[in-house]
Write a protein that holds these residues in place. Structure first.
Motif, PDB file in Angstrom:
ATOM      1  N   THR A  34      11.656  -4.868  -2.260  1.00  0.00           N
ATOM      2  CA  THR A  34      12.690  -4.545  -1.280  1.00  0.00           C
ATOM      3  C   THR A  34      13.677  -5.699  -1.131  1.00  0.00           C
ATOM      4  O   THR A  34      14.899  -5.490  -1.107  1.00  0.00           O
ATOM      5  CB  THR A  34      12.060  -4.216   0.085  1.00  0.00           C
ATOM      6  OG1 THR A  34      11.114  -3.153  -0.077  1.00  0.00           O
ATOM      7  CG2 THR A  34      13.121  -3.790   1.085  1.00  0.00           C
ATOM      8  N   PRO A  59      13.324  -1.954  12.545  1.00  0.00           N
ATOM      9  CA  PRO A  59      11.929  -1.529  12.313  1.00  0.00           C
ATOM     10  C   PRO A  59      10.911  -2.597  12.697  1.00  0.00           C
ATOM     11  O   PRO A  59       9.838  -2.280  13.213  1.00  0.00           O
ATOM     12  CB  PRO A  59      11.899  -1.235  10.815  1.00  0.00           C
ATOM     13  CG  PRO A  59      13.316  -0.923  10.455  1.00  0.00           C
ATOM     14  CD  PRO A  59      14.138  -1.823  11.320  1.00  0.00           C
ATOM     15  N   SER A  93       6.757   7.150   3.114  1.00  0.00           N
ATOM     16  CA  SER A  93       7.934   6.327   3.434  1.00  0.00           C
ATOM     17  C   SER A  93       8.568   5.751   2.172  1.00  0.00           C
ATOM     18  O   SER A  93       9.800   5.666   2.073  1.00  0.00           O
ATOM     19  CB  SER A  93       7.546   5.205   4.400  1.00  0.00           C
ATOM     20  OG  SER A  93       6.636   4.300   3.802  1.00  0.00           O
ATOM     21  N   PHE A  97      12.287   6.428   0.847  1.00  0.00           N
ATOM     22  CA  PHE A  97      13.171   5.318   0.485  1.00  0.00           C
ATOM     23  C   PHE A  97      13.755   5.550  -0.911  1.00  0.00           C
ATOM     24  O   PHE A  97      14.942   5.294  -1.154  1.00  0.00           O
ATOM     25  CB  PHE A  97      12.387   4.000   0.521  1.00  0.00           C
ATOM     26  CG  PHE A  97      13.247   2.765   0.520  1.00  0.00           C
ATOM     27  CD1 PHE A  97      13.533   2.104   1.701  1.00  0.00           C
ATOM     28  CD2 PHE A  97      13.770   2.259  -0.657  1.00  0.00           C
ATOM     29  CE1 PHE A  97      14.329   0.961   1.709  1.00  0.00           C
ATOM     30  CE2 PHE A  97      14.559   1.120  -0.669  1.00  0.00           C
ATOM     31  CZ  PHE A  97      14.838   0.468   0.522  1.00  0.00           C
ATOM     32  N   LEU A 110      12.132   3.147   6.755  1.00  0.00           N
ATOM     33  CA  LEU A 110      11.628   1.843   7.176  1.00  0.00           C
ATOM     34  C   LEU A 110      10.926   1.908   8.529  1.00  0.00           C
ATOM     35  O   LEU A 110       9.928   1.220   8.752  1.00  0.00           O
ATOM     36  CB  LEU A 110      12.781   0.838   7.214  1.00  0.00           C
ATOM     37  CG  LEU A 110      13.354   0.466   5.845  1.00  0.00           C
ATOM     38  CD1 LEU A 110      14.599  -0.388   5.993  1.00  0.00           C
ATOM     39  CD2 LEU A 110      12.312  -0.270   5.008  1.00  0.00           C
ATOM     40  N   TYR A 114       6.872   0.580   8.508  1.00  0.00           N
ATOM     41  CA  TYR A 114       6.304  -0.581   9.189  1.00  0.00           C
ATOM     42  C   TYR A 114       4.988  -0.260   9.918  1.00  0.00           C
ATOM     43  O   TYR A 114       3.984  -0.949   9.717  1.00  0.00           O
ATOM     44  CB  TYR A 114       7.333  -1.184  10.145  1.00  0.00           C
ATOM     45  CG  TYR A 114       8.262  -2.171   9.485  1.00  0.00           C
ATOM     46  CD1 TYR A 114       8.279  -3.509   9.862  1.00  0.00           C
ATOM     47  CD2 TYR A 114       9.142  -1.773   8.483  1.00  0.00           C
ATOM     48  CE1 TYR A 114       9.125  -4.425   9.263  1.00  0.00           C
ATOM     49  CE2 TYR A 114      10.002  -2.675   7.872  1.00  0.00           C
ATOM     50  CZ  TYR A 114       9.983  -3.998   8.262  1.00  0.00           C
ATOM     51  OH  TYR A 114      10.827  -4.895   7.659  1.00  0.00           O
TER      52      TYR A 114
END
Length: 397
Positions: A34, A59, A93, A97, A110, A114
Motif C-alpha cells: 500500500t 481509518p 477489503s 481496494f 480501508l 483496519y
C-alpha cells in the motif's frame, strides 16, 4: 510397524506458528504494498491531497475506537469467531481496494480493512501467545521477522507488477486470494478458541473491569510505556528517516530512498539473527545491552556529517532495534496471562498516545527542524535503560 506420533513442537505448535506467521506476513505485505502503491493509486484515480490525507488518517482514527471492544469480545470467549470473521473481511477489503474506481470505494475498503486486521491479525497474535506461554519471546521474534519480510517484499511486488504491466490492482487481488488460502489453514487450528481463565462465564462488566484493573497494575503500565518508548527508535524513527536525509543532511531523494532501504534491509537481517539469540540469552538482558549501544550510536548518527558514515550507523541502528518489540510485547502478554484480548484493548489505547506523539514531533519538526525532532527520539533507549528490570522476570528466561 508402529508409528510414533510426531513430537508436539512439530504436530501442534509448529503448525499453528506457521499459520500465524503467514497471517502476519500477509498483513505486512499489504502495508508495504500500500505504501508503495499510493503514487500509482493517486494518479490512476485522480485523488487530491486532501482525499489522500483522509484515506491515510481517518481509518486509523476510527479503528482505535473499535479495537478495544474487539479485545473485550475476545476475552468473553469469541476469539475464534472474531479471527475467522476478521479474515473474511480482510480478504473482502483487499478485493474492494483492488476494484475501487474512486475515493469513496477506497475509503470504504480501508475503513473495513483496519478493524478486520485487528480481529484477524492482532487476535491471531494473541492466540499464538496463549498457545505456548513459555516461548512468548521466541514466537514474538518470529512474528516480527515475518512482518519485516512482508514490509520488504510488499513494495517489490508493486514494482514487479508495474514492470510486467499488471498494475497495482493485480497485487491487491493476489493478496485477497492469498488471505483466503491462509484463512483456511488458520481455521483448522484448535488454538483459536479461548475459555474464561477460571472457567466462569464472563460478561461485559467483568471484561471492562478487567481492563481497568490491568491499567492499575504498575507492571502493565510500565510494559505499555516501554513499548511506546521502544517504538521511538523503531517505526517513529523510520517515518522521519527520508525527510531527515533530504531536509537536514541535504541528500537527494534517491539517497533518502537508499537510507530507508538500508534501515529496513539491515533490520530484516537483525530480525533473523535475534531468533537464535533469544534461545540463549534472556530477552531483558538483550534489551538492556542493545539499548546501551543505541544510546551511543544514535547521537553519533545525528552528529557525524559524512553521508557514508551516516548510512553505516543507520544500518547499525536498524540491527540494534531488532527484537525490541518482540520482547516487550511478550512481556506484556506475560503480565496478563489468559487476558490476551485485554492486551489488544490496551494496545489500542496506547496507539492513540502514539498518534499524539507523532503529531507533536511533526509540530516540532515544522518549527525547529526535523533534526531537533529526531534528538527527542533518544528518549526511547534511555527510557528502556531506566525502566527495564535488571533481572529477567514475567516469563523471560
Amino acid at each position: 510397524m508402529t508409528h510414533r506420533p510426531l513430537p508436539r513442537p512439530l504436530n501442534f505448535a509448529a503448525v499453528f506458528l506457521a499459520a500465524a506467521l503467514t497471517v502476519e506476513l500477509l498483513d505486512e505485505l499489504v502495508d508495504g504494498a500500500t505504501g508503495a502503491a499510493w503514487p500509482l493509486v493517486r494518479q490512476d484515480l485522480s485523488l487530491s491531497y486532501v482525499e489522500l490525507g483522509l484515506l491515510l488518517g481517518l481509518p486509523g482514527i476510527l479503528v482505535n475506537l473499535v479495537e478495544p471492544f474487539l479485545g473485550l469480545l475476545a476475552d468473553l470467549g469469541y476469539r475464534r469467531a472474531l479471527i475467522l470473521g476478521g479474515g473474511v473481511l480482510f480478504a473482502a477489503s483487499l478485493a474492494l481496494f483492488a476494484v475501487a474506481g474512486g475515493f469513496w470505494p477506497l475509503l470504504a475498503a480501508l475503513v473495513l480493512f483496519y478493524p478486520a486486521s485487528g480481529a484477524f491479525v492482532s487476535l491471531t497474535q494473541a492466540a499464538l501467545m496463549d498457545a505456548e506461554p513459555a516461548r512468548r519471546e521466541q514466537n514474538m521474534a518470529s512474528w516480527a521477522l515475518a512482518g519485516s519480510v512482508g514490509n520488504v517484499v510488499g513494495p517489490l511486488l508493486i514494482g514487479l507488477a508495474v514492470t510486467l504491466g499488471l498494475g497495482w490492482r493485480a497485487v491487491f487481488a493476489l493478496l485477497a486470494v492469498s488471505t483466503v488460502v491462509a484463512l483456511i489453514g488458520v481455521r483448522k487450528s484448535p488454538s483459536l478458541s479461548q475459555e474464561a481463565p477460571t472457567g466462569e462465564k464472563l460478561d461485559w462488566r467483568d471484561a471492562a473491569r478487567g481492563v481497568v484493573a490491568a491499567l492499575r497494575r504498575g507492571e502493565v503500565r510500565a510494559s505499555l510505556a516501554l513499548l511506546e518508548c521502544a517504538n521511538l527508535t523503531g517505526d517513529v524513527f523510520r517515518s522521519f528517516v527520508a525527510l531527515y536525509f533530504v531536509d537536514a543532511v541535504g541528500a537527494t531523494p534517491a539517497a533518502a530512498g537508499l537510507a530507508v532501504a538500508v534501515l529496513t534491509g539491515v533490520g530484516l537481517v537483525g530480525d533473523v539473527l535475534v531468533l537464535p539469540l533469544l534461545e540463549r540469552v534472556p530477552g531483558v538482558r538483550y534489551l538492556r545491552a542493545s539499548a546501551w549501544v543505541t544510546a551511543i550510536v544514535f547521537p553519533a548518527f545525528l552528529l557525524i556529517p559524512h553521508l557514508g558514515a551516516k548510512l553505516a550507523l543507520l544500518g547499525l541502528l536498524g540491527m540494534l532495534n531488532s527484537g525490541w518489540y518482540a520482547v516487550l510485547q511478550a512481556r506484556l502478554y506475560a503480565s496478563l496471562p489468559e487476558r490476551s484480548g485485554t492486551v489488544m484493548a490496551l494496545g489500542s489505547v496506547a496507539g492513540m498516545v502514539s498518534g499524539a506523539v507523532l503529531l507533536g514531533l511533526g509540530a516540532i519538526a515544522q518549527h525547529f527542524g526535523v533534526e531537533a525532532a529526531l534528538w527527542l527520539l533518544l528518549a526511547g533507549p534511555l527510557a528502556l535503560l531506566v525502566g527495564l528490570p535488571r533481572r529477567a522476570s514475567l516469563g523471560s528466561r
